[in-house]
Design a protein around this motif. Structure first.
Motif, short mmCIF file in Angstrom:
data_model
loop_
_atom_site.label_atom_id
_atom_site.label_comp_id
_atom_site.label_asym_id
_atom_site.label_seq_id
_atom_site.Cartn_x
_atom_site.Cartn_y
_atom_site.Cartn_z
N LEU A 5 0.77 -1.14 0.03
CA LEU A 5 0.10 -0.13 -0.10
C LEU A 5 0.99 1.22 -0.02
CD1 LEU A 5 -2.50 -1.14 2.69
CD2 LEU A 5 -2.79 -1.20 0.09
N ASP A 29 -10.76 -0.17 8.99
CA ASP A 29 -10.78 0.28 7.49
C ASP A 29 -12.18 0.64 7.53
OD1 ASP A 29 -10.36 0.68 4.85
OD2 ASP A 29 -10.49 -1.17 4.23
N LEU A 34 -8.16 4.51 3.29
CA LEU A 34 -7.31 2.92 3.70
C LEU A 34 -5.95 3.28 4.20
CD1 LEU A 34 -5.33 1.63 1.20
CD2 LEU A 34 -7.56 1.78 0.13
N VAL A 163 -9.05 -3.38 -1.33
CA VAL A 163 -7.99 -3.67 -0.80
C VAL A 163 -7.32 -4.78 -1.18
CG1 VAL A 163 -8.34 -4.39 1.57
CG2 VAL A 163 -6.25 -2.99 1.18
N LEU A 172 -4.50 0.70 -7.09
CA LEU A 172 -4.93 1.56 -6.06
C LEU A 172 -5.99 2.68 -6.66
CD1 LEU A 172 -5.34 2.92 -3.34
CD2 LEU A 172 -3.15 4.26 -3.71
#
Length: 191
Positions: A5, A29, A34, A163, A172
């Protein structure tokens, strides 16, 4: 297969190696970006000065844990509620899984059982449980029989819906676009 991430490298590393950190991130979350949710376990570790285990968080003084969550920047926009939720989940992990959160999914007989175990945790409705199981399957190699079926669209290969599908900046962006489309469709349905 790893989760990557757009957060600090140390936060990603903690999520890679700590099932508890990953579980806490997933708890948080909701109603925050996020990046904030998945950075929070690392921030919690830094605030405590060490990496906590489930027993420590389960036994933590509730008011002091709220203080830790509320320190600026807060670990969540609702620090009191989320500190309590993390503590509830950690108590379940201690009571049912001997303090090892990975046992929730590693000891499940199949994907449906893993989903049922995750769904029993406070704050994990069907959708969130499916997303978490998809994350475990796609990024952590947790693959009990039938896990993709149990996760519905979230387990689909090539999907960009949660995610569980984020591996780089492009994915993303695609996940964010999907979420925006879903919000717009939900809003349109209400009118």
């Amino acid at each position: 297969m790893t989760l990557s991430l757009p957060i600090e490298a140390e936060a990603n590393e903690l999520l890679r190696r700590s099932p508890l950190a990953l579980l806490v991130a997933m708890i948080l979350d909701q109603q925050v970006p996020l990046e904030r949710a998945f950075s929070a376990p690392y921030d919690l570790t830094r605030r405590l000065g060490h990496e906590p285990d489930a027993r420590e968080l389960a036994d933590f003084d509730p008011e002091k844990l709220i203080e830790v969550f509320a320190q600026r920047p807060a670990l969540h926009r609702f620090p009191k509620a989320m500190a309590a939720r993390v503590q509830q989940v950690c108590r379940i992990v201690v009571d049912r899984y001997a303090g090892d959160p990975a046992r929730i999914w590693t000891e499940a007989a199949d994907g449906a059982a893993a989903l049922a175990r995750i769904s029993e945790l406070p704050g994990f409705g069907k959708q969130k449980a499916q997303i978490f199981l998809a994350l475990l399957g796609k990024r952590y190699g947790v693959d009990p029989a039938g896990w993709r079926e149990a996760t519905g669209e979230y387990g689909r290969e090539g999907a960009h819906v949660s995610v569980a599908d984020i591996v780089d900046e492009d994915s993303l962006v695609r996940v964010r676009e999907h979420k925006q489309q879903m919000k717009a469709a939900a809003k349109a349905a209400k009118t």
